[in-house]
Design a protein around this motif. Sequence first.
Motif, PDB file in Angstrom:
ATOM      1  N   PHE A  45     111.373 -65.943 107.193  1.00 19.72           N
ATOM      2  CA  PHE A  45     111.010 -65.704 108.853  1.00 19.72           C
ATOM      3  C   PHE A  45     110.951 -63.993 108.482  1.00 19.72           C
ATOM      4  O   PHE A  45     110.128 -63.334 109.201  1.00 19.72           O
ATOM      5  N   PHE A  46     111.988 -63.689 107.799  1.00 21.40           N
ATOM      6  CA  PHE A  46     112.152 -62.199 107.668  1.00 21.40           C
ATOM      7  C   PHE A  46     111.352 -61.592 106.406  1.00 21.40           C
ATOM      8  O   PHE A  46     110.729 -60.619 106.703  1.00 21.40           O
ATOM      9  N   LEU A  47     111.378 -62.292 105.270  1.00 18.75           N
ATOM     10  CA  LEU A  47     110.698 -61.774 104.049  1.00 18.75           C
ATOM     11  C   LEU A  47     109.314 -61.804 103.964  1.00 18.75           C
ATOM     12  O   LEU A  47     108.534 -61.029 103.402  1.00 18.75           O
ATOM     13  N   LEU A  48     108.983 -62.924 104.542  1.00 21.06           N
ATOM     14  CA  LEU A  48     107.237 -63.074 104.347  1.00 21.06           C
ATOM     15  C   LEU A  48     106.470 -62.818 105.775  1.00 21.06           C
ATOM     16  O   LEU A  48     105.371 -63.475 106.088  1.00 21.06           O
ATOM     17  N   ARG A  49     107.129 -61.914 106.377  1.00 18.47           N
ATOM     18  CA  ARG A  49     106.406 -61.568 108.019  1.00 18.47           C
ATOM     19  C   ARG A  49     104.964 -61.193 107.695  1.00 18.47           C
ATOM     20  O   ARG A  49     104.103 -61.387 108.559  1.00 18.47           O
ATOM     21  N   ARG A  50     104.918 -60.124 106.946  1.00 22.44           N
ATOM     22  CA  ARG A  50     103.626 -59.541 106.745  1.00 22.44           C
ATOM     23  C   ARG A  50     102.565 -60.618 106.244  1.00 22.44           C
ATOM     24  O   ARG A  50     101.271 -60.481 106.860  1.00 22.44           O
TER      25      ARG A  50
END
Length: 99
Positions: A45-50
Amino acid sequence: MNPAVKYTLGRIGLFLLVFLVLWPVDLNVLVKLMIALVFSAALAFFLLRRWRDEMAGRLATAAERRKADRDRLRSALAGEDQEGTRAGREESRGNPPTS
């Protein structure tokens, strides 16, 4: 590379990373898998947002294109196509085009 493939591979990679970190812990394998699943989802959720946003943008663009194609096909089938085509049909029937 396709954003959906990048995001999917990133999710799988995070899951495997968390599972490998939990490997030496003395727990049941199914419990390790469940913990790895939850933690990898939170990390993604945080690391793969882009990558997720890129994938969503690509899917939205494709959906808009399909909707435009579907609407154009429906209007063509209903006889609401371009004026030039309508005039050509009138001439082929023996009627002069109306202007």
